[in-house]
Design a protein around this motif. Structure first.
Motif, PDB file in Angstrom:
ATOM      1  N   ASN A  91       0.744  -1.362  -0.059  1.00  0.00           N
ATOM      2  CA  ASN A  91       0.152   0.059  -0.005  1.00  0.00           C
ATOM      3  C   ASN A  91       1.177   1.176   0.188  1.00  0.00           C
ATOM      4  O   ASN A  91       0.613   2.185  -0.678  1.00  0.00           O
ATOM      5  CB  ASN A  91      -0.830  -0.010   1.048  1.00  0.00           C
ATOM      6  CG  ASN A  91      -2.258  -0.410   0.793  1.00  0.00           C
ATOM      7  OD1 ASN A  91      -2.800  -0.130  -0.055  1.00  0.00           O
ATOM      8  ND2 ASN A  91      -2.616  -1.253   1.755  1.00  0.00           N
ATOM      9  N   ALA A 149       2.283   1.802  -3.492  1.00  0.00           N
ATOM     10  CA  ALA A 149       1.253   2.279  -4.275  1.00  0.00           C
ATOM     11  C   ALA A 149       0.825   3.504  -4.177  1.00  0.00           C
ATOM     12  O   ALA A 149       0.431   4.420  -4.981  1.00  0.00           O
ATOM     13  CB  ALA A 149      -0.160   1.419  -4.012  1.00  0.00           C
ATOM     14  N   LEU A 150       0.881   4.114  -3.009  1.00  0.00           N
ATOM     15  CA  LEU A 150       0.475   5.570  -2.476  1.00  0.00           C
ATOM     16  C   LEU A 150       1.957   6.423  -3.014  1.00  0.00           C
ATOM     17  O   LEU A 150       1.360   7.476  -3.824  1.00  0.00           O
ATOM     18  CB  LEU A 150       0.909   5.731  -0.992  1.00  0.00           C
ATOM     19  CG  LEU A 150       0.706   7.098  -0.559  1.00  0.00           C
ATOM     20  CD1 LEU A 150      -0.781   7.651  -0.906  1.00  0.00           C
ATOM     21  CD2 LEU A 150       0.856   7.266   1.096  1.00  0.00           C
ATOM     22  N   VAL A 171       2.963   5.664  -6.142  1.00  0.00           N
ATOM     23  CA  VAL A 171       2.543   5.563  -7.601  1.00  0.00           C
ATOM     24  C   VAL A 171       1.351   6.673  -7.886  1.00  0.00           C
ATOM     25  O   VAL A 171       1.466   7.184  -8.899  1.00  0.00           O
ATOM     26  CB  VAL A 171       2.112   4.102  -7.940  1.00  0.00           C
ATOM     27  CG1 VAL A 171       1.503   4.114  -9.184  1.00  0.00           C
ATOM     28  CG2 VAL A 171       3.394   3.247  -7.703  1.00  0.00           C
ATOM     29  N   GLY A 172       0.550   6.655  -7.035  1.00  0.00           N
ATOM     30  CA  GLY A 172      -0.532   7.481  -6.885  1.00  0.00           C
ATOM     31  C   GLY A 172       0.032   8.858  -6.976  1.00  0.00           C
ATOM     32  O   GLY A 172      -0.691   9.586  -7.424  1.00  0.00           O
ATOM     33  N   SER A 217       0.689   9.788 -10.069  1.00  0.00           N
ATOM     34  CA  SER A 217      -0.205   9.897 -11.356  1.00  0.00           C
ATOM     35  C   SER A 217      -0.866  11.205 -10.873  1.00  0.00           C
ATOM     36  O   SER A 217      -1.369  12.047 -11.822  1.00  0.00           O
ATOM     37  CB  SER A 217      -1.238   8.697 -11.094  1.00  0.00           C
ATOM     38  OG  SER A 217      -2.102   9.115 -10.016  1.00  0.00           O
ATOM     39  N   MET A 218      -1.190  11.662  -9.705  1.00  0.00           N
ATOM     40  CA  MET A 218      -1.880  12.888  -9.323  1.00  0.00           C
ATOM     41  C   MET A 218      -0.925  14.119 -10.057  1.00  0.00           C
ATOM     42  O   MET A 218      -1.591  14.882 -10.349  1.00  0.00           O
ATOM     43  CB  MET A 218      -1.941  13.068  -7.810  1.00  0.00           C
ATOM     44  CG  MET A 218      -2.895  14.031  -7.455  1.00  0.00           C
ATOM     45  SD  MET A 218      -2.957  14.334  -5.568  1.00  0.00           S
ATOM     46  CE  MET A 218      -1.335  15.289  -5.560  1.00  0.00           C
ATOM     47  N   TYR A 271      -2.504  16.619 -12.747  1.00  0.00           N
ATOM     48  CA  TYR A 271      -2.752  18.421 -12.498  1.00  0.00           C
ATOM     49  C   TYR A 271      -1.716  19.078 -13.227  1.00  0.00           C
ATOM     50  O   TYR A 271      -1.829  20.216 -13.562  1.00  0.00           O
ATOM     51  CB  TYR A 271      -2.586  18.439 -10.692  1.00  0.00           C
ATOM     52  CG  TYR A 271      -3.778  18.119 -10.244  1.00  0.00           C
ATOM     53  CD1 TYR A 271      -4.048  16.810  -9.556  1.00  0.00           C
ATOM     54  CD2 TYR A 271      -5.082  19.005 -10.364  1.00  0.00           C
ATOM     55  CE1 TYR A 271      -5.215  16.680  -8.954  1.00  0.00           C
ATOM     56  CE2 TYR A 271      -6.209  18.370  -9.634  1.00  0.00           C
ATOM     57  CZ  TYR A 271      -6.115  17.555  -9.060  1.00  0.00           C
ATOM     58  OH  TYR A 271      -7.560  17.166  -7.961  1.00  0.00           O
ATOM     59  N   PHE A 294      -1.810  21.075   9.183  1.00  0.00           N
ATOM     60  CA  PHE A 294      -2.680  20.011   9.089  1.00  0.00           C
ATOM     61  C   PHE A 294      -3.817  20.443  10.032  1.00  0.00           C
ATOM     62  O   PHE A 294      -4.954  20.263   9.650  1.00  0.00           O
ATOM     63  CB  PHE A 294      -1.825  18.859   9.475  1.00  0.00           C
ATOM     64  CG  PHE A 294      -3.014  17.527   9.354  1.00  0.00           C
ATOM     65  CD1 PHE A 294      -3.512  17.029  10.487  1.00  0.00           C
ATOM     66  CD2 PHE A 294      -3.169  17.040   7.941  1.00  0.00           C
ATOM     67  CE1 PHE A 294      -4.560  15.980  10.195  1.00  0.00           C
ATOM     68  CE2 PHE A 294      -4.131  15.985   8.095  1.00  0.00           C
ATOM     69  CZ  PHE A 294      -4.746  15.480   9.247  1.00  0.00           C
ATOM     70  N   MET A 327      -6.153  22.060   7.290  1.00  0.00           N
ATOM     71  CA  MET A 327      -6.808  20.738   6.815  1.00  0.00           C
ATOM     72  C   MET A 327      -7.992  20.191   7.629  1.00  0.00           C
ATOM     73  O   MET A 327      -9.326  20.133   6.939  1.00  0.00           O
ATOM     74  CB  MET A 327      -5.910  19.545   6.957  1.00  0.00           C
ATOM     75  CG  MET A 327      -6.363  18.414   6.214  1.00  0.00           C
ATOM     76  SD  MET A 327      -6.612  18.751   4.447  1.00  0.00           S
ATOM     77  CE  MET A 327      -7.499  17.075   3.955  1.00  0.00           C
ATOM     78  N   ILE A 328      -7.801  20.369   9.015  1.00  0.00           N
ATOM     79  CA  ILE A 328      -9.085  19.872   9.727  1.00  0.00           C
ATOM     80  C   ILE A 328     -10.343  20.867   9.786  1.00  0.00           C
ATOM     81  O   ILE A 328     -11.502  20.366   9.555  1.00  0.00           O
ATOM     82  CB  ILE A 328      -8.588  19.603  11.348  1.00  0.00           C
ATOM     83  CG1 ILE A 328      -7.406  18.716  11.322  1.00  0.00           C
ATOM     84  CG2 ILE A 328      -9.622  19.356  12.209  1.00  0.00           C
ATOM     85  CD1 ILE A 328      -7.735  17.170  11.033  1.00  0.00           C
ATOM     86  N   GLU A 371     -12.035  20.143   6.354  1.00  0.00           N
ATOM     87  CA  GLU A 371     -12.739  18.867   6.160  1.00  0.00           C
ATOM     88  C   GLU A 371     -14.096  19.167   7.170  1.00  0.00           C
ATOM     89  O   GLU A 371     -15.144  18.567   6.700  1.00  0.00           O
ATOM     90  CB  GLU A 371     -12.101  17.870   7.050  1.00  0.00           C
ATOM     91  CG  GLU A 371     -10.917  17.348   6.159  1.00  0.00           C
ATOM     92  CD  GLU A 371     -10.193  16.120   6.649  1.00  0.00           C
ATOM     93  OE1 GLU A 371     -10.347  15.800   8.016  1.00  0.00           O
ATOM     94  OE2 GLU A 371      -9.498  15.520   5.748  1.00  0.00           O
ATOM     95  N   MET A 399     -16.505  20.980   5.013  1.00  0.00           N
ATOM     96  CA  MET A 399     -17.134  20.017   4.137  1.00  0.00           C
ATOM     97  C   MET A 399     -18.252  19.044   4.921  1.00  0.00           C
ATOM     98  O   MET A 399     -19.463  18.778   4.275  1.00  0.00           O
ATOM     99  CB  MET A 399     -16.107  19.082   3.607  1.00  0.00           C
ATOM    100  CG  MET A 399     -15.275  19.886   2.399  1.00  0.00           C
ATOM    101  SD  MET A 399     -16.415  20.653   1.162  1.00  0.00           S
ATOM    102  CE  MET A 399     -17.043  18.950   0.353  1.00  0.00           C
ATOM    103  N   PHE A 400     -18.039  18.610   5.960  1.00  0.00           N
ATOM    104  CA  PHE A 400     -18.723  17.963   6.699  1.00  0.00           C
ATOM    105  C   PHE A 400     -20.238  18.524   7.120  1.00  0.00           C
ATOM    106  O   PHE A 400     -21.220  18.101   7.378  1.00  0.00           O
ATOM    107  CB  PHE A 400     -18.175  17.183   8.101  1.00  0.00           C
ATOM    108  CG  PHE A 400     -18.831  16.013   8.807  1.00  0.00           C
ATOM    109  CD1 PHE A 400     -19.068  16.317  10.132  1.00  0.00           C
ATOM    110  CD2 PHE A 400     -19.194  14.920   7.966  1.00  0.00           C
ATOM    111  CE1 PHE A 400     -19.687  15.115  10.876  1.00  0.00           C
ATOM    112  CE2 PHE A 400     -19.902  14.087   8.727  1.00  0.00           C
ATOM    113  CZ  PHE A 400     -20.195  14.276   9.994  1.00  0.00           C
ATOM    114  N   LEU A 411     -23.351  18.677   4.862  1.00  0.00           N
ATOM    115  CA  LEU A 411     -24.219  17.761   4.989  1.00  0.00           C
ATOM    116  C   LEU A 411     -25.497  18.061   5.376  1.00  0.00           C
ATOM    117  O   LEU A 411     -26.603  17.464   5.177  1.00  0.00           O
ATOM    118  CB  LEU A 411     -23.513  16.531   5.713  1.00  0.00           C
ATOM    119  CG  LEU A 411     -22.569  15.546   5.039  1.00  0.00           C
ATOM    120  CD1 LEU A 411     -22.196  14.490   6.148  1.00  0.00           C
ATOM    121  CD2 LEU A 411     -23.152  15.182   3.935  1.00  0.00           C
TER     122      LEU A 411
END
Lengths: 386, 212
Positions: free
Chosen positions: B45, B48-49, B51-52, B55-56, B60, B104, B108-109, B112, B115-116, B119
């Motif tokens: 994992n 893969a992160l 690799v991701g 790709s990002m 962009y 962060f 960031m918090i 987030e 966005m929450f 809802l």
């Protein structure tokens, strides 16, 4: 005459002995300790249990201390202090398989005086079991399901036909892609926010391979923002292969399948922004979602897109039903891939699932009736313990 | 040779690991082996992160360099944010008290949480659209939703003292019954889908070629 004084002396000595050892004889039966290998584990623990039969001792006990003698050592060492109401203890601290351990417990009063101490119990050996007997019901059910599904797959390969009810959501996929082509807009595909080992994600990727084939045939762009990097790698390969399979590799845009972010609401924000900017004509939300599902689908509703949603997350299904034009509920998500592939084997497997459900319904009715008539032992067969 | 690595090797890996995963669940003796495999998956994992991440950046960067795209500035903001956080994290660390941690926690918090909080508004708009008295089933939905919503506030009990009890009955009986029915179907579907993928009967996940 001589016999009488001797008898009196014997009675006196027995009484004296009883009086002197009255406490010990009394305490010998105060508590009984038992230790066994913990069943259904990998040989890393031993389970202790004890019974304190003397009420006076129970009332006086304020703490219970468990001692263990390790292999090769002579002394007992304290390994745990427990409250006075404890009657069991699972020793998993540095217990190794195959070695002999001895245990004893001490019952302490409030002033730390030892009221009673059991005799050492042992040797006890921890063993690893080859089969977890508490999961027998799960094992039997799994084998039953696998057998029925494979049986129906075998029958369909032999040519037997079965009826499957049509799924409106699956039929709408091609219409949605056609709509996007007519409008000259993109298709958005979200495979959920779970990892690759989740069945919902695998089912979503299976559907993505077919949807990508349809978009490749129609010449429409498909944008796939991903939450998990491993899922991104698989989706990238699946979409690329779909375009190659249709014979239009040049139409594939690698930058349309990308890893977005691993944060839940950052993902929701990114997809909502994508919807606001690109205004896709068809949105596919297929996979496992959590609270961000409503943010995604409501953003799609506001942009006027046709939305097809599908998830096995029970808590999110109502949101998809309300905001999406077509919804695949629960196992319909798993079935959609087989429907789109139109493969006889896979469709036979779907029919097998229905018969598995039928069998479960029959079992539930039988168990219900047994319970109603007072037969309770059978019910325990279905529970998984430990 | 290419087909061997694209088709056969993934199938063999899935077959072996899938079978072992099924077996390990029922065999306590193999717990240590399972723990090792779990650690390997965490390492994969992490790779893969990486690799991701690439790709990002690629995705962009291409959008940012497209001069015709009026939204390319969003891509620049994304790239700048990624670069800044990566630099700050690598240079100053990510533990508590570092600049990375402050960014962060204080950016960031709250973002987030924002966005929450959306809802609540989205739920209101979704409810407004869906709770319409169009037919019998829609009427039942509307009635049940009203009762459950009223039971969440003291006003419901003021209107009628039985509302909380009715709401509890709706949540405990019809709701749970429906959920359990769906869960049973999901459980069976999970086993069936897993066996199809493990045995290679559905290979669309591997290469996108399906069963052909």
């Amino acid at each position: 005459m001589d016999r009488m004084p001797r008898l009196y002396v014997q009675i006196f000595l027995v009484g004296l002995l009883g009086f002197a050892s009255g406490g010990e004889i009394h305490a010998q039966s105060a508590a009984q300790l038992n230790a066994v290998d913990t069943p259904n584990d990998s040989g890393e623990s031993i389970s202790l249990s004890w019974v304190i039969s003397d009420d006076q001792v129970v009332k006086s006990t304020s703490k219970i201390i468990v001692y263990r003698k390790n292999p090769g050592e002579n002394d007992f060492k304290e390994i745990k202090q427990l409250d006075p109401l404890s009657r069991t203890f699972k020793d998993g601290d540095a217990v190794h398989e195959g070695l002999e351990y001895f245990y004893k417990i001490s019952l302490l009063a409030k002033d730390a005086r030892t009221i009673f101490e059991t005799q050492p119990f042992g040797p006890v050996v921890a063993r690893a079991q080859w089969f977890n007997t508490s999961k027998v019901s799960c094992f039997v059910f799994s084998l039953y399901t696998i057998f029925i599904v494979l049986l129906f797959m075998f029958w369909t390969r032999r040519g037997r036909e079965f009826y499957l009810r049509p799924l409106p959501g699956v039929r709408a996929i091609e219409e949605a892609v056609g709509r996007a082509t007519e409008m000259g807009r993109v298709c958005l595909y979200c495979p959920g926010i779970s990892q690759i080992d989740d069945i919902a994600t695998l089912a979503s990727i299976s559907i993505l391979s077919r949807v990508a084939e349809v978009t490749a045939q129609y010449g429409t762009r498909i944008v796939v923002p991903n939450y998990d990097p491993v899922v991104y790698s698989v989706c990238d390969e699946v979409v690329k292969t779909a375009y190659i399979k249709v014979g239009r590799p040049e139409a594939h845009r690698p930058e349309d399948v990308y890893y977005l972010t691993g944060r839940q609401f950052a993902y929701a924000s990114g997809v909502a922004g994508l919807i606001a900017r690109e205004k896709p004509a068809a949105n596919f939300f297929l996979g496992w979602f959590m609270a961000e599902s409503l943010v995604l689908t409501e953003s799609g509703v506001m942009s006027g897109a046709v939305q097809i949603g599908g998830t096995d997350a029970i808590t999110q299904i109502p949101f998809f039903i309300v905001t999406c034009d077509y919804t695949l509920i629960g196992e319909e998500l798993y079935a959609a891939g087989a429907y789109m592939a139109n493969d006889r084997k896979l469709l036979g497997g779907l029919k097998g699932q229905d018969y598995v459900k039928l069998g479960i319904m029959v079992i539930l009715v039988v168990l219900f009736l047994l319970r109603v008539f007072g037969v309770v032992g059978v019910f325990n067969l279905l529970t998984m313990r430990g | 040779m290419t087909m061997f690595f694209r088709r056969v090797v993934p199938f063999l890996i899935v077959l072996i690991v899938g079978f072992l995963s099924f077996a390990f669940y029922f065999v306590p003796r193999m717990k240590d082996v399972w723990n090792i495999l779990t650690d390997w998956s965490l390492i994969l994992n992490s790779c893969a992160l990486f690799v991701g991440f690439i790709s990002m950046i690629r995705s962009y960067w291409k959008k940012a360099m497209t001069k015709d795209d009026p939204n390319r500035w969003y891509s620049w903001v994304t790239l700048a944010s990624v670069a800044a956080m990566t630099f700050v994290g690598l240079s100053g660390g990510i533990t508590e008290g570092t600049l990375f941690n402050k960014l962060f926690t204080h950016m960031m918090i709250p973002l987030e949480s924002t966005m929450f909080s959306l809802l609540a508004f989205f739920m209101a708009s979704a409810a407004f659209r869906s709770f319409r008295l169009k037919n019998v089933s829609a009427g039942l939905l509307l009635l049940a939703a009203m009762i459950v919503m009223l039971a969440q506030v003291p006003l419901g009990q003021q209107i009628w003292s039985a509302i909380p009890d009715i709401s509890a009955w709706i949540m405990d009986y019809p709701n749970v019954a429906a959920q359990r029915a769906i869960l049973i179907g999901i459980a069976i579907g999970t086993v069936a889908t897993a066996i199809k993928i493990i045995l290679g009967l559905d290979r669309s996940v591997f290469s996108g070629f399906g069963n052909k």
